[in-house]
Design a protein around this motif. Structure first.
Motif, PDB file in Angstrom:
ATOM      1  N   THR A 202      31.958  39.687  48.785  1.00  0.00           N
ATOM      2  CA  THR A 202      32.511  39.652  47.385  1.00  0.00           C
ATOM      3  C   THR A 202      33.480  40.848  47.344  1.00  0.00           C
ATOM      4  O   THR A 202      33.375  42.002  47.069  1.00  0.00           O
ATOM      5  CB  THR A 202      31.553  39.754  46.262  1.00  0.00           C
ATOM      6  N   THR A 203      34.836  40.439  47.746  1.00  0.00           N
ATOM      7  CA  THR A 203      36.013  41.514  47.571  1.00  0.00           C
ATOM      8  C   THR A 203      36.897  41.529  46.580  1.00  0.00           C
ATOM      9  O   THR A 203      37.031  40.637  45.529  1.00  0.00           O
ATOM     10  CB  THR A 203      36.786  41.476  48.988  1.00  0.00           C
ATOM     11  N   PHE A 204      38.013  42.319  46.504  1.00  0.00           N
ATOM     12  CA  PHE A 204      38.867  42.488  45.425  1.00  0.00           C
ATOM     13  C   PHE A 204      40.098  41.231  45.638  1.00  0.00           C
ATOM     14  O   PHE A 204      40.539  40.759  44.910  1.00  0.00           O
ATOM     15  CB  PHE A 204      39.718  43.717  45.400  1.00  0.00           C
TER      16      PHE A 204
ATOM     17  N   GLY B 122      40.573  34.598  38.289  1.00  0.00           N
ATOM     18  CA  GLY B 122      40.273  35.975  39.123  1.00  0.00           C
ATOM     19  C   GLY B 122      40.003  36.944  38.038  1.00  0.00           C
ATOM     20  O   GLY B 122      39.874  36.855  36.702  1.00  0.00           O
ATOM     21  N   SER B 123      40.492  38.205  38.542  1.00  0.00           N
ATOM     22  CA  SER B 123      40.394  39.374  37.559  1.00  0.00           C
ATOM     23  C   SER B 123      41.009  39.358  36.180  1.00  0.00           C
ATOM     24  O   SER B 123      42.357  38.750  36.327  1.00  0.00           O
ATOM     25  CB  SER B 123      40.921  40.666  38.383  1.00  0.00           C
ATOM     26  N   PRO B 124      40.715  39.752  35.273  1.00  0.00           N
ATOM     27  CA  PRO B 124      39.361  40.574  35.161  1.00  0.00           C
ATOM     28  C   PRO B 124      38.262  39.536  34.782  1.00  0.00           C
ATOM     29  O   PRO B 124      37.273  40.387  34.843  1.00  0.00           O
ATOM     30  CB  PRO B 124      39.919  41.715  33.822  1.00  0.00           C
TER      31      PRO B 124
ATOM     32  N   CYS C  37      36.771  37.417  36.710  1.00  0.00           N
ATOM     33  CA  CYS C  37      35.976  37.377  37.829  1.00  0.00           C
ATOM     34  C   CYS C  37      36.468  38.083  39.162  1.00  0.00           C
ATOM     35  O   CYS C  37      37.647  37.506  39.679  1.00  0.00           O
ATOM     36  CB  CYS C  37      35.613  35.869  38.220  1.00  0.00           C
ATOM     37  N   THR C  38      36.356  39.325  39.162  1.00  0.00           N
ATOM     38  CA  THR C  38      36.669  39.982  40.224  1.00  0.00           C
ATOM     39  C   THR C  38      36.782  39.506  41.744  1.00  0.00           C
ATOM     40  O   THR C  38      35.870  39.146  42.166  1.00  0.00           O
ATOM     41  CB  THR C  38      36.165  41.437  40.441  1.00  0.00           C
ATOM     42  N   GLY C  39      37.990  39.150  42.319  1.00  0.00           N
ATOM     43  CA  GLY C  39      38.186  38.503  43.539  1.00  0.00           C
ATOM     44  C   GLY C  39      38.017  37.182  43.780  1.00  0.00           C
ATOM     45  O   GLY C  39      37.959  36.589  44.809  1.00  0.00           O
ATOM     46  N   CYS C  40      37.457  36.406  42.656  1.00  0.00           N
ATOM     47  CA  CYS C  40      37.325  34.986  42.796  1.00  0.00           C
ATOM     48  C   CYS C  40      38.497  34.305  43.201  1.00  0.00           C
ATOM     49  O   CYS C  40      38.248  33.361  43.983  1.00  0.00           O
ATOM     50  CB  CYS C  40      36.732  34.320  41.379  1.00  0.00           C
TER      51      CYS C  40
ATOM     52  N   HIS D 292      36.568  35.896  47.828  1.00  0.00           N
ATOM     53  CA  HIS D 292      35.189  35.639  48.209  1.00  0.00           C
ATOM     54  C   HIS D 292      35.000  34.720  49.465  1.00  0.00           C
ATOM     55  O   HIS D 292      35.531  33.647  49.347  1.00  0.00           O
ATOM     56  CB  HIS D 292      34.392  35.075  47.079  1.00  0.00           C
TER      57      HIS D 292
END
Length: 334
Positions: free
Chosen positions: A69-71, A117-119, A121-124, A74
């Motif tokens: 789970t990265t920036f 993705g952000s904000p 779901c971070t890194g989705c 995923h």
């Protein structure tokens, strides 16, 4: 002989952000007719500590893994025995992590590549640069509940198709991204893996099936496809068919297995369409039903590099893609 067994390949427990124990997850999976699940908690493998006892008590196999789970995206990692650290990976160095997973005999798959993705779901949303798609084992092209109607999944499905057209033999899966064992009203999709008879270990057999692309996806009945080529040889999903112009045309055999997880989905009696798709677009659209679940199509294989089957019909009041197979590949030889 190949048996097509249902799995869920994207699950979480309270060891990350899930709200279920591994035992609760496995018990719920058994109620849904699943043979196995992959535990892919975010950046941890601690949820696997009581894996053996859960498997023994439920009969549901647990594939070890985790979700990076990265920036920048995923990534699902399956079949690893030791934690693989991702924290030193920049957007341009994802292959360092992939190499470490492959050294353990594991597989890597891109999770929900086009989810917002952000904000939120971070890194989705996938932002890693992939320099060699041959190193990516699979893409989760369907994510979440009732996945066929989700716009982000349509983009992921198109991404997979584009990669097939570019010559990459990459598998596609679905993933519920399962966090809670409570019953749901929306349909779930299932990843069916082609498990060959005589296996000694179901985890290894499942990973081998995914590795070779022996995969089909469905929210209901199971779409199936094989190819009978000259000499009577039959190719299954993920296989390569070698042919030449002097031989008889290969025959695509399609079918719907209405016994797959029977009783766990609802489908009105209807004529359904199985579309045969390829790098040249749609080849045919054949009508099938519970009374006539089989059909054949003689293929002009010239210029064809891959073919897959897609099942369409009315499901939960919506005309939609109910399921699909992975590809069978074609190579012309002299």
């Amino acid at each position: 002989m190949t048996n097509w067994l249902p799995f869920e390949l994207h699950c979480h427990t309270f060891h990350s952000d899930g709200k279920q124990s591994l035992a609760e997850l496995a018990s719920a999976a058994k109620d849904l007719g699943l043979c196995g699940v992959a535990l892919t908690d975010h950046n941890t493998m601690t949820g696997l500590l009581d894996r053996d006892s859960v498997v023994a008590n439920t009969g549901v196999e647990i594939i070890p893994g985790l979700e990076w789970t990265t920036f920048f995206g995923h990534m699902l990692t399956l079949g690893i025995t030791e934690y693989v650290d991702w924290r030193n990976l920049s957007p341009f160095h994802i292959h360092r992590g992939i190499e470490a997973v492959h050294k353990q005999g594991g597989l890597v798959g891109i999770a929900h590549p086009f989810r917002v993705g952000s904000p939120m779901c971070t890194g989705c949303f996938w932002e890693f640069e992939v320099s060699d798609w041959k190193q990516v084992d699979y893409i989760e092209v369907w994510s979440g509940l009732f996945p066929s109607i989700r716009r982000n999944n349509i983009r992921a499905f198109d991404m997979w198709t584009d990669l097939l057209n570019k010559g990459y033999r990459i598998a596609a899966t679905c993933g519920r991204d399962w966090h809670v064992s409570d019953p749901v009203t929306e349909p779930i999709s299932v990843t069916y893996l082609g498990i060959r008879e005589g296996y000694q270990d179901l985890v290894s057999a499942a990973l081998n099936a995914l590795r070779r692309g022996a995969v089909a996806i469905s929210m209901g009945p199971l779409p199936m496809m094989s190819v009978r080529s000259f000499g009577g040889h039959t190719a299954e999903l993920g296989d390569v068919v070698e042919w030449n112009m002097s031989e008889h045309a290969p025959v695509i055999q399609i079918a719907i297995d209405f016994s797959a997880r029977e009783g766990l989905w609802n489908l009105p009696d209807q004529l359904m369409k199985m579309r045969l798709m390829s790098n040249k677009g749609e080849l045919a659209s054949l009508e099938l039903s519970s009374e006539q679940p089989h059909a054949e199509y003689k293929l002009d294989a010239a210029g064809i590099s891959w073919v897959r089957a897609e099942l369409f019909g009315t499901f939960c009041g919506t005309h939609t893609r109910i399921g699909f197979t992975n590809a069978i590949y074609f190579e012309e030889v002299d």
